[in-house]
Design a protein around this motif. Structure first.
Motif, PDB file in Angstrom:
ATOM      1  N   HIS A 178      -7.784  -0.740  -3.712  1.00  0.00           N
ATOM      2  CA  HIS A 178      -6.843  -1.481  -2.879  1.00  0.00           C
ATOM      3  C   HIS A 178      -6.690  -0.829  -1.511  1.00  0.00           C
ATOM      4  O   HIS A 178      -6.618  -1.513  -0.484  1.00  0.00           O
ATOM      5  CB  HIS A 178      -5.479  -1.555  -3.569  1.00  0.00           C
ATOM      6  N   LEU A 179      -6.644   0.491  -1.497  1.00  0.00           N
ATOM      7  CA  LEU A 179      -6.525   1.210  -0.233  1.00  0.00           C
ATOM      8  C   LEU A 179      -7.771   0.986   0.626  1.00  0.00           C
ATOM      9  O   LEU A 179      -7.670   0.831   1.848  1.00  0.00           O
ATOM     10  CB  LEU A 179      -6.328   2.710  -0.502  1.00  0.00           C
TER      11      LEU A 179
ATOM     12  N   ILE B  22       0.838  -1.197   0.000  1.00  0.00           N
ATOM     13  CA  ILE B  22       0.000   0.000   0.000  1.00  0.00           C
ATOM     14  C   ILE B  22       0.877   1.253   0.000  1.00  0.00           C
ATOM     15  O   ILE B  22       0.435   2.345  -0.337  1.00  0.00           O
ATOM     16  CB  ILE B  22      -0.929  -0.005   1.238  1.00  0.00           C
TER      17      ILE B  22
END
Length: 346
Positions: free
Chosen positions: A167-168, A147
């Protein structure tokens, strides 16, 4: 009170139900897209199992002990599946997923057999559950590595791709659920389930938003489709980019796309499109390349400075960012590059 209790049950159970549905959705779509979808599907599955256990145990403390044991055991795979889902997005290598899954399955199976929850509740409460939550936390820390590039983009005020936001969101969501369960002793046991429902709906909204604009969920759509830059404009921007180098505007650590567009007297959109499509890189990476070229010149011509200060003199805001960028672009660390220059002089 009865109505509020029913509402609480509905909201907390709703997240688990939808988690199972989304898990099935990603499992089916994994065949058509990328293998990482399987890990996302399994991540949602084990989270949902954990949440279902929490919901029913909260409203029915006399729940079957075997069901409680299954719900707690599912937690051992949450961290690994988060890690395995995020890792392929950052590394183009085949996943050796077995070493992150099978050992934990074997361990939890053995513990469940020799220390069943129904007979050893104290052992589970004091030791096994704490060990599982520690393992979950360790995998959250390990996943942070993948990340980090997204966080770096935020720090450098670079626009995030929608897949970056996705994704975060997954990472923050799983970390938040871990935190909710960890702090449950100080708040309420049902907070974990409610947080899962809330986070899941935020992620579902993002999913719907993406699917409304793209045909394939895990592919970034063409950002500038049907908006080509004509040859004359391309030549003009190519000439104007030299202004950034001549004036050494990149030495400003906070130099942004907006400032560059203003200096070059072109729109932010056109400049971004040119850098992305014609040069094949992001504006942030372009500026990093300018800064690394500056650093290389300083290494070749100047002697009275430290490698630590070299990054700041080249426009980087931190030593770690400079070292990472230098290694990525040149293939050497600053010290290794400096040594290669010494050898070439000899």
């Amino acid at each position: 009170m009865v109505e509020s209790s029913q509402l609480l049950f509905f909201l907390s159970a709703l997240g688990a139900f939808n988690g199972f549905i989304l898990s099935l959705y990603f499992a089916i779509n994994a065949k058509k897209k990328i293998f990482a979808n399987y890990f996302l599907s399994l991540l949602l599955l084990v989270l949902s199992i954990r949440i279902v256990k929490s919901v029913f145990f909260y409203f029915n403390p006399n729940l079957s002990n075997i069901f409680i044991q299954i719900g707690l055991s599912a937690c051992v795979l949450i961290g690994p599946f988060l890690f395995l889902y995020l890792k392929p997005c950052a590394e183009n290598e085949k996943q050796n997923w077995k070493k992150h899954v099978i050992p934990y399955l074997v361990i939890i199976t053995i513990l469940s057999f020799f220390y069943p929850y129904i007979e050893h509740q104290a052992v589970w409460s004091c030791w096994i559950v704490n060990a599982i939550y520690l393992q979950w936390f360790i995998y959250i820390i390990l996943s942070l590595k993948y990340i980090q590039p997204i966080i770096q983009k935020i720090k450098e005020k670079e626009s995030l791709k929608k897949i970056d936001v996705w994704h975060l969101s997954i990472f923050v969501g799983v970390a938040s659920i871990w935190l909710a369960y960890t702090l449950a002793a100080y708040t309420s046991y049902i907070v974990g389930a409610l947080s899962f429902t809330f986070i899941l709906y935020l992620i579902a909204l993002l999913l719907i938003f993406r699917n409304s604009t793209e045909t394939t969920f895990f592919q970034e759509k063409e950002k500038y489709k049907n908006k080509e830059i004509d040859t004359e404009m391309q030549d003009l921007i190519s000439q104007k980019l030299s202004i950034i180098i001549e004036k050494e505007l990149y030495l400003n650590p906070d130099f942004s796309l907006e400032e560059a567009a203003k200096e070059l007297k072109v729109t932010k959109h056109i400049l971004s499109q040119y850098v992305n499509e014609i040069l094949g890189k992001s504006f942030s990476n372009l500026i990093k390349e300018y800064r690394i070229e500056k650093a290389k010149k300083l290494l070749e011509t100047e002697k009275n400075f430290t490698l630590e200060s070299l990054g700041y003199d080249s426009g980087f805001s931190s030593k770690s960012t400079f070292f990472t960028a230098f290694k990525k672009i040149t293939g050497f660390t600053p010290a290794e590059y400096q040594k290669s220059l010494s050898k070439s002089v000899r």
